[in-house]
Scaffold this active site. Structure first.
Site, short mmCIF file in Angstrom:
data_model
loop_
_atom_site.label_atom_id
_atom_site.label_comp_id
_atom_site.label_asym_id
_atom_site.label_seq_id
_atom_site.Cartn_x
_atom_site.Cartn_y
_atom_site.Cartn_z
N GLU A 146 -1.40 -9.37 3.30
CA GLU A 146 -1.29 -9.99 4.62
C GLU A 146 -2.65 -10.35 5.20
O GLU A 146 -2.76 -11.23 6.04
CB GLU A 146 -0.52 -9.07 5.58
CG GLU A 146 -1.25 -7.81 6.06
CD GLU A 146 -1.17 -6.63 5.11
OE1 GLU A 146 -0.85 -6.83 3.92
OE2 GLU A 146 -1.43 -5.48 5.56
N HIS A 194 -3.51 -5.19 0.41
CA HIS A 194 -2.92 -5.73 1.64
C HIS A 194 -2.95 -7.26 1.60
O HIS A 194 -3.90 -7.88 2.10
CB HIS A 194 -3.69 -5.23 2.86
CG HIS A 194 -3.47 -3.78 3.12
ND1 HIS A 194 -2.48 -3.31 3.95
CD2 HIS A 194 -4.10 -2.69 2.62
CE1 HIS A 194 -2.52 -1.99 3.96
NE2 HIS A 194 -3.49 -1.59 3.16
N CYS A 227 0.82 -1.20 0.00
CA CYS A 227 0.00 0.00 0.00
C CYS A 227 0.86 1.26 0.00
O CYS A 227 1.44 1.60 -1.03
CB CYS A 227 -0.98 -0.04 1.17
SG CYS A 227 -2.40 1.01 0.89
N1 GLN Z 1 -1.95 6.70 2.91
C1 GLN Z 1 -2.03 5.96 1.70
C2 GLN Z 1 -3.37 6.09 1.01
O1 GLN Z 1 -4.33 6.50 1.62
C3 GLN Z 1 -1.71 4.51 1.96
C4 GLN Z 1 -2.77 3.85 2.75
C5 GLN Z 1 -2.30 2.55 3.32
O2 GLN Z 1 -1.11 2.25 3.32
N2 GLN Z 1 -3.19 1.75 3.83
O3 GLN Z 1 -3.48 5.77 -0.15
#
Ligand code: GLN
Length: 544
Positions: free
Chosen positions: A524, A522, A392
């Site tokens: 994970e 994600h 992410c």
């Molecule tokens: N802050 C970033 C976004 O909003 C990444 C979010 C995250 O890593 N869950 O896109």
């Protein structure tokens, strides 16, 4: 043929409350109990939280632990991670009941005139709403077994209405259909070698005062309970000694169903509720065995560094820790973890911070703090050929790093930082178009399960076994700015996964590198002990 077309489906309920201390692992205990029955029964976990937030989505992970994201987009308590991993299910956000959600519903009902002029009260209106939710979930899911975990500790003011709702529920569904489990703590104070049962007695007395009478007690303790202590707890708590289970500390946590099974937990449940489905634990036993062997050593070992700012609480990255453990069990390698707080990282201190590190994960995150440090780390990994997995925010930073140092786009950054550091000249990471008009914080990100299209002939395609479509979970507001995709690809970066029919880049990789991959999703969150996530698996494999 159904002989009783009008006979309603009756689920069995197991309610788990906690006493003495918080943080004893009620979620893991509940999930472990459920996993003994998962082979044959449809199990639905419900988690009740006393706080007034609608969900933990806007809570600081250092305070509350990781925010777990469900396929349907719900942002829920990390206990749902345990539920999904132990039970192999896909949970729904309605199964997370917070007092915030309950009150919101009550207030809406009141405005709609649902209560027909009555004075709206905690009892019966709030408790009815809670019971209604329990039963509706059981019915809609056609659940055989509903696990209700009540967060917090007995005696907490904020969970009293959940406790009262359960007290009433047992009479509505029948005592033979509801079983109560209480998780307590048996300390062994330093200086004595004795297991102390008093806190458990006090806790059960408080439960009794609230009208609940546990059928089984799980006592968290460093060691198995001694027979005299077991007898004593049984005597004071109105239970047979065999209903007092030792909830010893286990590593890994996947050992807990095995520990419970050895102590006859499934049999106790059967006796109490006539619910029998023989536990099938062979695969768990094998994988847990692998992990235990690795702990005892000698074993091959690798060190993975996690670069983040939420390093104060291990729970902030709970699912990442689990995903690594799943890989360890299959690849038979001991994975040591190291946290690197990048807030104060400087070029001079970077080599020392990465000393002895075999691979690095840059996980998800928000805000500016620590960003530049992470970018320095990613550059180092790219240049030195050290395995890198970005998740992410980790992917967004890898793109920024590549834009700056390979494509020559010096001012590259994410517009997420604009509020804190001012205008970004080269916005390689920018808000998703649908996010531009959103001003509320809670539940408004791009959330939940979405399909990802994998480009054939890439490393990602290899990782996902040639599949061209996978499903993954997301939680973000920002994305790779489509205006820069061509420039980045020209520089040699490959976007190997994207949203079908849209320009949202979801996987990136660098060809020729030992392992340099990152995902906007994600991975994970969906890794299982029996089936580790593929991206994590290949990242760990690349270190070997
Ligand atoms: N802050 C970033 C976004 O909003 C990444 C979010 C995250 O890593 N869950 O896109």
């Amino acid at each position: 043929m159904n002989m009783h077309p009008n006979k309603k489906h009756q689920a069995k309920y197991i309610v788990i409350t906690g006493g003495v201390l918080s943080g004893l692992g009620k979620g893991v205990a509940a999930a472990s109990i459920g996993s003994l029955h998962k082979q044959k029964l449809k199990i639905v976990p419900i988690k009740c939280d006393g706080y007034l937030n609608t969900d933990p989505g806007t809570m600081n992970p250092v305070e509350h632990g990781e925010v777990f994201v469900l396929d349907d987009g719900g942002e829920v308590d990390m206990d749902f991670g345990h539920y999904e991993r132990f039970l192999g299910i896909r949970a729904k956000s309605t199964w997370s009941i917070t007092m915030g959600k309950v009150y919101k519903q009550i207030l809406e009902n009141e405005r709609k005139g649902v209560y027909l002029g009555k004075t709206v009260q905690l009892i019966p209106h709030v408790t009815d709403e809670i019971k209604h939710r329990f039963k509706a979930i059981a019915r809609e899911e056609q659940a055989d077994l509903v696990l209700i975990e009540i967060g917090g500790t007995i005696g907490d003011m904020e969970i009293q209405l959940f406790v009262e709702a359960v007290r009433q529920l047992q009479f509505e569904v029948g005592r033979e259909n509801l079983m109560q489990v209480h998780l307590t703590y048996v300390p062994i104070p330093t200086g004595t070698k004795e297991q102390k049962s008093k806190p458990t007695q006090t806790s059960v007395r408080m439960l009794n005062q609230a009208g609940l009478y546990p059928d089984m007690l799980i006592a968290r303790c460093r060691r198995m309970l001694t027979e005299p202590v077991r007898q004593k707890i049984a005597l004071f708590c109105n239970l047979e000694p065999e209903a007092i289970i030792s909830g010893i500390d286990v590593h890994p946590i996947y050992d807990l169903p095995l520990v419970f099974e050895e102590q006859g937990v499934a049999e106790l449940i059967h006796k109490r509720m006539h619910l029998y489905s023989p536990p099938a634990l062979d695969e768990t036993r094998r994988l847990v065995g692998n992990l235990k062997k690795l702990q005892k050593g000698p074993a091959r070992e690798k060190t993975v560094a996690l670069c983040g700012k939420y390093t104060d609480l291990e729970d902030s990255y709970a699912s990442i820790n689990e995903a690594l453990l799943h890989c360890a069990a299959h690849l038979e390698v001991k994975i040591n973890q190291k946290f690197i707080d990048t807030t104060h990282l400087a070029p001079e201190t970077l080599p020392a911070a990465l000393e002895g590190v075999d691979g690095v994960i840059v996980p998800g995150g928000f805000g500016v703090r620590g960003l530049e440090g992470k970018i320095q780390v990613i550059r180092h990994l790219r240049e030195k050929g050290i395995p890198f997995l970005g998740i992410c925010l980790g992917m967004q930073l890898a793109v920024i790093e590549f834009a700056r140092h390979v494509c020559g786009l010096t001012g590259a950054n994410s517009t997420e930082v604009e509020k804190e550091i001012g205008k970004v000249e080269v916005p390689v990471i920018d808000l998703l178009p649908e996010q531009v008009a959103i001003t509320d914080y809670g539940g408004t990100m791009r959330l939940g399960g979405h399909d990802v299209e994998i480009r054939p002939g890439t490393r990602a395609s290899e990782v996902y076994g040639g599949r061209t479509a996978i499903r993954q979970r997301f939680r973000h507001r920002y994305e790779v700015n489509p205006a820069y995709i061509a420039a980045l690809e020209k520089g040699g970066l490959v976007f190997s996964g994207k949203a079908p029919g849209r320009d949202i880049m979801q996987v990136m990789e660098l060809p020729g590198h030992r392992f340099f991959m990152a995902a906007q999703f994600h991975p994970e969150l969906t890794s299982l002990l029996e089936k580790p996530d593929e991206l994590f698996y290949h990242f760990v494999k690349a270190m070997l």
